[in-house]
Design a protein around this motif. Structure first.
Motif, PDB file in Angstrom:
ATOM      1  N   MET A  95       0.818  -1.215   0.000  1.00 15.30           N
ATOM      2  CA  MET A  95       0.000   0.000   0.000  1.00 15.30           C
ATOM      3  C   MET A  95       0.849   1.262   0.000  1.00 15.30           C
ATOM      4  O   MET A  95       0.378   2.328  -0.394  1.00 15.30           O
ATOM      5  N   SER A  96       2.102   1.158   0.417  1.00  7.52           N
ATOM      6  CA  SER A  96       2.945   2.351   0.419  1.00  7.52           C
ATOM      7  C   SER A  96       3.152   2.887  -0.995  1.00  7.52           C
ATOM      8  O   SER A  96       3.295   4.092  -1.181  1.00  7.52           O
ATOM      9  N   PHE A  97       3.120   2.029  -1.996  1.00  8.53           N
ATOM     10  CA  PHE A  97       3.349   2.486  -3.369  1.00  8.53           C
ATOM     11  C   PHE A  97       2.211   3.368  -3.880  1.00  8.53           C
ATOM     12  O   PHE A  97       2.464   4.481  -4.351  1.00  8.53           O
ATOM     13  N   LEU A  99       0.080   4.984  -2.075  1.00  9.88           N
ATOM     14  CA  LEU A  99       0.022   6.174  -1.228  1.00  9.88           C
ATOM     15  C   LEU A  99       1.138   7.156  -1.558  1.00  9.88           C
ATOM     16  O   LEU A  99       0.921   8.368  -1.566  1.00  9.88           O
ATOM     17  N   GLU A 100       2.325   6.641  -1.849  1.00  6.55           N
ATOM     18  CA  GLU A 100       3.425   7.520  -2.260  1.00  6.55           C
ATOM     19  C   GLU A 100       3.099   8.182  -3.598  1.00  6.55           C
ATOM     20  O   GLU A 100       3.340   9.376  -3.783  1.00  6.55           O
ATOM     21  N   ALA A 101       2.555   7.406  -4.530  1.00  3.48           N
ATOM     22  CA  ALA A 101       2.184   7.971  -5.832  1.00  3.48           C
ATOM     23  C   ALA A 101       1.104   9.038  -5.660  1.00  3.48           C
ATOM     24  O   ALA A 101       1.169  10.105  -6.274  1.00  3.48           O
ATOM     25  N   ALA A 102       0.120   8.757  -4.816  1.00  4.92           N
ATOM     26  CA  ALA A 102      -0.954   9.728  -4.576  1.00  4.92           C
ATOM     27  C   ALA A 102      -0.419  10.965  -3.863  1.00  4.92           C
ATOM     28  O   ALA A 102      -0.888  12.082  -4.109  1.00  4.92           O
ATOM     29  N   ALA A 103       0.562  10.797  -3.004  1.00  8.48           N
ATOM     30  CA  ALA A 103       1.165  11.956  -2.336  1.00  8.48           C
ATOM     31  C   ALA A 103       1.929  12.814  -3.340  1.00  8.48           C
ATOM     32  O   ALA A 103       1.935  14.039  -3.245  1.00  8.48           O
TER      33      ALA A 103
END
Length: 181
Positions: A95-97, A99-103
């Motif tokens: 899920m970090s991927f 979320l990082e892309a969305a950030a």
């Protein structure tokens, strides 16, 4: 250690989030990336038209889906520290991927629980070690690049299968966007 015990609620949530990351969350983020970058690759005379179409596609298709996902992530992270519960799992890594892309391109940092999750991820020793080895810029660049297959000797059948698969995924989001108005 990164997988909750079988038969627990945490294992069910773990399995859900592990597959949701790539199977659901990344699609609208990839669409946003493509629609955002599309005008840059259009022929000069068409660039304005392509930019207008791509902007509307983001506005009507990708952005509403991303907002829905952001709200969902923020709500789910308000229930527990990590996606599967109170223990860090491989689902959090997956899920970090998105979320990082969305950030990086979709305003995820405006969501307090999403932002707190990213802060917890960034504070992890393994995360810092990976960045030290690979570099922050390489990581962010990888999230912002449109994926292109390095293998170029595809058969016609492989090309058709890949195009059909990708078209079906995109069509699903188009249909969902149309259904939602």
């Amino acid at each position: 250690r990164l997988v909750p015990p079988p038969g627990t609620d945490e294992r069910l949530r773990y399995t859900y989030w592990l597959h949701y990351a790539e199977g659901t969350a990344m699609t609208p983020l990839l669409l946003k990336l493509i629609f955002t970058r599309l005008p840059d690759n259009a022929p000069g005379l068409l660039r304005g038209v392509v930019k207008s179409i791509a902007s509307k596609a983001n506005e009507r298709l990708a952005d509403p889906q991303i907002r829905t996902h952001l709200d969902y992530w923020d709500s789910e992270l308000s229930k527990a520290e990590w996606f599967a519960g109170n223990e860090f799992t491989a689902a959090d890594i997956m899920m970090s991927f998105p979320l990082e892309a969305a950030a990086a391109r979709a305003g995820a940092k405006s969501k307090p629980m999403v932002n707190a999750f990213l802060d917890r991820m960034h504070a992890r020793r393994a995360y810092r070690a990976a960045l030290k080895k690979g570099g922050r810029r390489a990581y962010v660049d990888a999230l912002l690049e449109i994926p292109v297959a390095s293998y170029r000797k595809w058969t016609q059948a492989q090309i058709h299968r890949e195009v059909d698969n990708n078209a079906q995924g995109i069509l699903g989001y188009v249909v969902r966007g149309v259904d939602q108005g």
